[in-house]
Design an enzyme around this catalytic site. Structure first.
Site, PDB file in Angstrom:
ATOM      1  N   CYS A  79     -20.584 -47.002 -35.333  1.00 11.77           N
ATOM      2  CA  CYS A  79     -19.993 -46.489 -36.729  1.00 11.77           C
ATOM      3  C   CYS A  79     -20.567 -45.246 -37.437  1.00 11.77           C
ATOM      4  O   CYS A  79     -20.038 -44.212 -36.858  1.00 11.77           O
ATOM      5  CB  CYS A  79     -20.796 -47.677 -37.741  1.00 11.77           C
ATOM      6  SG  CYS A  79     -19.588 -48.061 -39.357  1.00 11.77           S
ATOM      7  N   HIS A 169     -19.198 -53.183 -35.403  1.00 11.02           N
ATOM      8  CA  HIS A 169     -20.558 -53.516 -35.067  1.00 11.02           C
ATOM      9  C   HIS A 169     -20.735 -54.353 -33.875  1.00 11.02           C
ATOM     10  O   HIS A 169     -20.785 -55.564 -34.104  1.00 11.02           O
ATOM     11  CB  HIS A 169     -21.654 -53.902 -36.281  1.00 11.02           C
ATOM     12  CG  HIS A 169     -21.749 -52.845 -37.172  1.00 11.02           C
ATOM     13  ND1 HIS A 169     -23.133 -52.096 -37.131  1.00 11.02           N
ATOM     14  CD2 HIS A 169     -21.024 -52.161 -38.163  1.00 11.02           C
ATOM     15  CE1 HIS A 169     -23.105 -51.158 -38.020  1.00 11.02           C
ATOM     16  NE2 HIS A 169     -21.759 -51.117 -38.797  1.00 11.02           N
ATOM     17  N   GLU A 171     -23.109 -54.881 -31.838  1.00  8.53           N
ATOM     18  CA  GLU A 171     -24.333 -55.566 -31.913  1.00  8.53           C
ATOM     19  C   GLU A 171     -24.486 -57.034 -32.747  1.00  8.53           C
ATOM     20  O   GLU A 171     -25.491 -57.445 -32.773  1.00  8.53           O
ATOM     21  CB  GLU A 171     -25.445 -54.585 -32.068  1.00  8.53           C
ATOM     22  CG  GLU A 171     -25.702 -54.318 -33.498  1.00  8.53           C
ATOM     23  CD  GLU A 171     -24.969 -53.503 -34.226  1.00  8.53           C
ATOM     24  OE1 GLU A 171     -23.597 -53.448 -33.645  1.00  8.53           O
ATOM     25  OE2 GLU A 171     -24.972 -52.810 -35.213  1.00  8.53           O
TER      26      GLU A 171
HETATM   27  N1  GLN Z   1     -19.682 -45.335 -44.163  1.00  7.65           N
HETATM   28  C1  GLN Z   1     -20.725 -44.873 -43.045  1.00  7.65           C
HETATM   29  C2  GLN Z   1     -20.707 -43.310 -42.936  1.00  7.65           C
HETATM   30  O1  GLN Z   1     -19.840 -43.029 -43.285  1.00  7.65           O
HETATM   31  C3  GLN Z   1     -20.815 -45.640 -41.809  1.00  7.65           C
HETATM   32  C4  GLN Z   1     -20.811 -47.009 -42.214  1.00  7.65           C
HETATM   33  C5  GLN Z   1     -21.713 -47.858 -41.000  1.00  7.65           C
HETATM   34  O2  GLN Z   1     -22.370 -47.044 -40.173  1.00  7.65           O
HETATM   35  N2  GLN Z   1     -21.741 -49.023 -40.759  1.00  7.65           N
HETATM   36  O3  GLN Z   1     -21.493 -42.851 -42.372  1.00  7.65           O
END
Ligand code: GLN
Length: 172
Positions: A79, A169, A171
């Site tokens: 992410c 995610h 994990e």
């Molecule tokens: N929205 C976050 C970003 O732009 C990422 C979200 C996440 O890591 N779950 O950095």
């Protein structure tokens, strides 16, 4: 196997719990001295990519980590970690590591209500639960990268050289 988990902001505790459950030794990367330890894999957790990127610069971690990533150290990125690695962030001139040939759109599913779970195929395995938390979308990907999962026709996990990166995610 030893995993260095970036622990400056975000969901690093979940990342550590996951790698411990896989039998790995883990250590946290919070400051430059932590990079004196050797690791088999670098884990970049979810969180807020802008905050993580700024902290990496302020802490002097950015350049040494980029050197390791571009030098071939295996990387597992989730992410915000994927956003830090992306070559391009849509609508933004910021490039952090820029080590992964993908373009991303941040908060692609809406800012607050953009968290959801789904079940899909991942790397040839059916029915893998996928948790998206204010996730980015991968809007472009190099033909050299392998797409490991998709949602609504867009890639959600890719593998390229030493990097595996997820918009969801794994994990969790
Ligand atoms: N929205 C976050 C970003 O732009 C990422 C979200 C996440 O890591 N779950 O950095």
């Amino acid at each position: 196997m030893t995993v260095g988990v970036l622990a400056v902001q975000g969901a690093f505790a979940e990342m550590e719990a996951y790698w411990r459950s896989q039998g790995a030794d883990i250590f946290e990367i919070r400051q430059l001295a932590d990079l004196g330890r050797s690791m088999d894999l670098l884990a970049l957790p979810g969180g807020e990519s802008t905050v993580q990127g700024k902290l990496l610069r302020d802490l002097g971690l950015f350049a040494p980590l980029k050197g390791r990533i571009d030098g071939g150290l295996p990387v597992f990125a989730v992410c915000a970690g994927l956003i830090l690695l992306a070559e391009k962030i849509e609508g933004d001139s910021t490039v952090w590591f820029g080590s992964l040939p993908v373009a991303v759109r941040r908060n692609a599913y809406g800012r607050q209500l953009g968290s959801f779970r789904t079940i899909g195929a991942f790397d040839g395995k059916p029915d893998v639960p996928m948790t998206f938390i204010r996730a980015p979308a991968i809007t472009a990907v190099s033909s050299e990268a392998e797409v490991l999962s998709s949602f609504n026709g867009e890639p959600t996990a890719v593998r390229w050289r030493n990097i595996s990166a997820f918009t969801w995610h794994p994990e969790l």
